[in-house]
Design a protein around this motif. Structure first.
Motif, mmCIF file in Angstrom:
data_model
loop_
_atom_site.group_PDB
_atom_site.id
_atom_site.type_symbol
_atom_site.label_atom_id
_atom_site.label_comp_id
_atom_site.label_asym_id
_atom_site.label_seq_id
_atom_site.Cartn_x
_atom_site.Cartn_y
_atom_site.Cartn_z
ATOM 1 N N ASP A 170 -1.650 9.564 -4.100
ATOM 2 C CA ASP A 170 -0.614 10.290 -3.369
ATOM 3 C C ASP A 170 0.442 10.794 -4.344
ATOM 4 O OD1 ASP A 170 -1.824 9.918 -0.897
ATOM 5 O OD2 ASP A 170 -0.910 7.944 -0.643
ATOM 6 N N ASP A 193 -1.279 4.918 -4.153
ATOM 7 C CA ASP A 193 -1.718 5.312 -2.815
ATOM 8 C C ASP A 193 -0.799 4.672 -1.783
ATOM 9 O OD1 ASP A 193 -3.955 6.758 -3.761
ATOM 10 O OD2 ASP A 193 -5.137 4.909 -3.911
ATOM 11 N N THR A 194 -0.209 5.511 -0.942
ATOM 12 C CA THR A 194 0.714 4.995 0.077
ATOM 13 C C THR A 194 0.301 5.404 1.489
ATOM 14 O OG1 THR A 194 2.165 6.939 -0.041
ATOM 15 C CG2 THR A 194 2.626 5.123 -1.564
ATOM 16 N N GLY A 195 -0.434 6.500 1.608
ATOM 17 C CA GLY A 195 -0.747 7.027 2.935
ATOM 18 C C GLY A 195 0.370 7.862 3.500
ATOM 19 N N ASP A 196 1.463 7.999 2.768
ATOM 20 C CA ASP A 196 2.607 8.800 3.204
ATOM 21 C C ASP A 196 2.822 9.962 2.237
ATOM 22 O OD1 ASP A 196 3.145 7.014 5.336
ATOM 23 O OD2 ASP A 196 4.240 5.691 3.960
ATOM 24 N N ALA A 197 3.732 10.825 2.580
ATOM 25 C CA ALA A 197 4.079 11.944 1.707
ATOM 26 C C ALA A 197 4.705 11.426 0.425
ATOM 27 C CB ALA A 197 5.041 12.892 2.422
ATOM 28 N N GLU A 222 -2.358 0.222 -4.403
ATOM 29 C CA GLU A 222 -2.084 0.395 -2.977
ATOM 30 C C GLU A 222 -0.688 -0.160 -2.712
ATOM 31 O OE1 GLU A 222 -3.836 -2.148 0.392
ATOM 32 O OE2 GLU A 222 -5.199 -0.423 0.252
ATOM 33 N N ASP A 224 2.605 -1.412 -0.953
ATOM 34 C CA ASP A 224 3.118 -1.990 0.285
ATOM 35 C C ASP A 224 4.518 -1.473 0.562
ATOM 36 O OD1 ASP A 224 0.803 -3.562 0.645
ATOM 37 O OD2 ASP A 224 1.595 -5.094 -0.714
ATOM 38 N N THR A 225 5.323 -1.364 -0.499
ATOM 39 C CA THR A 225 6.686 -0.832 -0.357
ATOM 40 C C THR A 225 6.964 0.137 -1.489
ATOM 41 O OG1 THR A 225 7.689 -2.627 -1.653
ATOM 42 C CG2 THR A 225 7.500 -2.965 0.734
#
Length: 238
Positions: A170, A193-197, A222, A224-225
């Motif tokens: 990301d 990788d966050t899955g968010d913008a 990956e 978490d925060t």
């Protein structure tokens, strides 16, 4: 006076600048902290030399005991004048400009998409034992680029600080790594990788997460925060 300024004068200004940065704790923006003692020591030597030059009368450096007069070629004189003005402007600008760290844009311009050169097999050896508590972005970048058994790192917890750059995940978490000074600074990056913008490029963040190994052997973190922070006082790794 012009000769004195272009020689010992400019050197003395740079020495004062170096000492001022050291006293205010900002010399680390330009040098590896391990080199601070050398830079400070040489600055003191330069200032002592500058003081001693006052014992030399003006013009004495041109007195070679000859009766004839040295004539400088006009082109050489003009080149000396232009170089002197340029050097003076550079030194005075450095003196009055607030110190600043290297930018994210510069880090991206130095990224040649090659394996990191600033960490050796010791980092990889520590990673295989799970002893990664002290790893920064630079060590993990080396591990990510050279790992022959990516699954060995799957599940390793990480907490890292750096700034955001575009990348394979990301976004990439990037840090500039210095060996001696900012001239040799190299960017180290690891995919997040966050899955968010993705945050804005150049934004400093602290990432807490886990190393993950994909089916194709790609390693990433990956998250978490993702905590937004201000640029730290020491923005480099060494």
């Amino acid at each position: 006076m012009a000769t004195r300024w272009l020689g010992v004068g400019l050197a003395a200004v740079l020495a004062v600048l170096t000492l001022g940065l050291a006293l205010t704790g900002r010399l680390g923006l330009y040098l590896n902290p391990d080199s601070t003692w050398f830079a400070v020591g040489m600055s003191v030597v330069v200032l002592i030399g500058a003081v001693l030059t006052f014992a030399l009368p003006l013009g004495a450096e041109d007195d070679h005991g000859h009766d004839h007069v040295h004539r400088r070629h006009p082109v050489a004189a003009a080149a000396t004048a232009v170089g002197g003005v340029a050097a003076s402007l550079l030194v005075v600008t450095a003196l009055v400009t607030p110190p600043a760290s290297l930018s994210a844009e510069l880090a991206m311009s130095r990224d040649i998409d090659a394996p990191p050169l600033f960490a050796g097999t010791d980092a990889v050896a520590l990673a295989t034992t799970g002893d990664t508590k002290t790893f920064g972005v630079g060590e993990w970048a080396t591990v990510f680029a050279t790992a022959t058994n990516p699954d060995a790192y799957d599940g390793d917890p990480v907490s890292l600080t750096g700034f955001v750059t575009p990348g394979d995940g990301d976004f990439d978490l990037t840090r500039l790594v210095i060996t001696h000074c900012v001239i040799d600074a190299q960017p180290a990056s690891i995919p997040i990788d966050t899955g968010d913008a993705a945050p804005a490029t150049g934004q400093w963040v602290t990432i807490t997460g886990t190393v993950r190994s994909a089916a194709d052997g790609r390693l990433s973190i990956e998250a978490d925060t993702v905590e937004f922070i201000d640029e730290p006082g020491d923005p480099y790794e060494y």
